[in-house]
Write an enzyme that holds these catalytic residues in place. Structure first.
Site, short mmCIF file in Angstrom:
data_model
loop_
_atom_site.label_atom_id
_atom_site.label_comp_id
_atom_site.label_asym_id
_atom_site.label_seq_id
_atom_site.Cartn_x
_atom_site.Cartn_y
_atom_site.Cartn_z
CD GLN A 78 -8.06 44.70 94.42
OE1 GLN A 78 -9.11 44.61 93.81
NE2 GLN A 78 -7.97 44.50 95.71
CG PHE A 79 -5.71 50.40 97.79
CD1 PHE A 79 -4.99 50.23 98.97
CD2 PHE A 79 -7.09 50.31 97.84
CE1 PHE A 79 -5.64 49.96 100.16
CE2 PHE A 79 -7.75 50.06 99.02
CZ PHE A 79 -7.03 49.87 100.19
CB THR A 80 -5.40 45.40 98.34
OG1 THR A 80 -6.12 44.78 97.28
CG2 THR A 80 -6.34 46.23 99.20
#
Length: 150
Positions: A78-80
């Site tokens: 989950q890079f966000t």
């Protein structure tokens, strides 16, 4: 590294309408990797996750770990989680690590969590467009960041 742990009664990840992974009672973990993260961050997080006492004991008090209850883990990249929203309304992800760093650290986290738990950690697919379904139990949601260890 930054994670969001959700205690779930069940969770699953689908890609393109096809089920990729599913778990019963345990943790859905959203994991983001930052450019400055290392294997030391992985080790610290794995220890914290495996020993986090957020499952009820016989008296209804959160006093048991995922190890104590024989729970499962589903880890989704989950890079966000590293969104910067300070300037304007379109988030920036400049702090999120490049794939060359984030994929090996994501895989190391999953492998070390599997070893620590004594069972396979389920995963999504790094970089894929995923649909995540969960039944948050409690609800209980905990955020951890290796830059805030103390």
């Amino acid at each position: 590294m930054r994670i969001v742990i959700q205690r779930v009664s069940k969770a699953s990840v689908s890609i393109g309408g096809k089920l990729k992974s599913s778990i019963g009672r345990g943790f859905l973990i959203l994991l983001g990797v930052e450019e400055t993260d290392t294997l030391d961050d992985v080790d610290w997080l794995v220890h914290k996750v495996a020993n986090l006492r957020i499952f009820d004991d016989d008296e209804g008090i959160m006093n048991r770990s995922i190890l104590d209850v024989g729970g499962e883990a589903l880890v989704v990249s989950q890079f966000t989680l590293f969104a910067s929203y300070k300037k304007g309304n379109r988030p920036s992800w400049l702090r999120a690590a490049r794939h060359e760093l984030s994929i090996p650290l994501y895989e190391a986290f999953c492998a070390r969590l599997s070893t620590t738990m004594g069972r396979d950690t389920k995963t999504g697919e790094f970089g894929a467009e995923m649909q995540v379904e969960l039944f948050n139990d409690g609800p209980v949601t905990i955020c951890m960041d290796t830059k805030n260890k103390e």
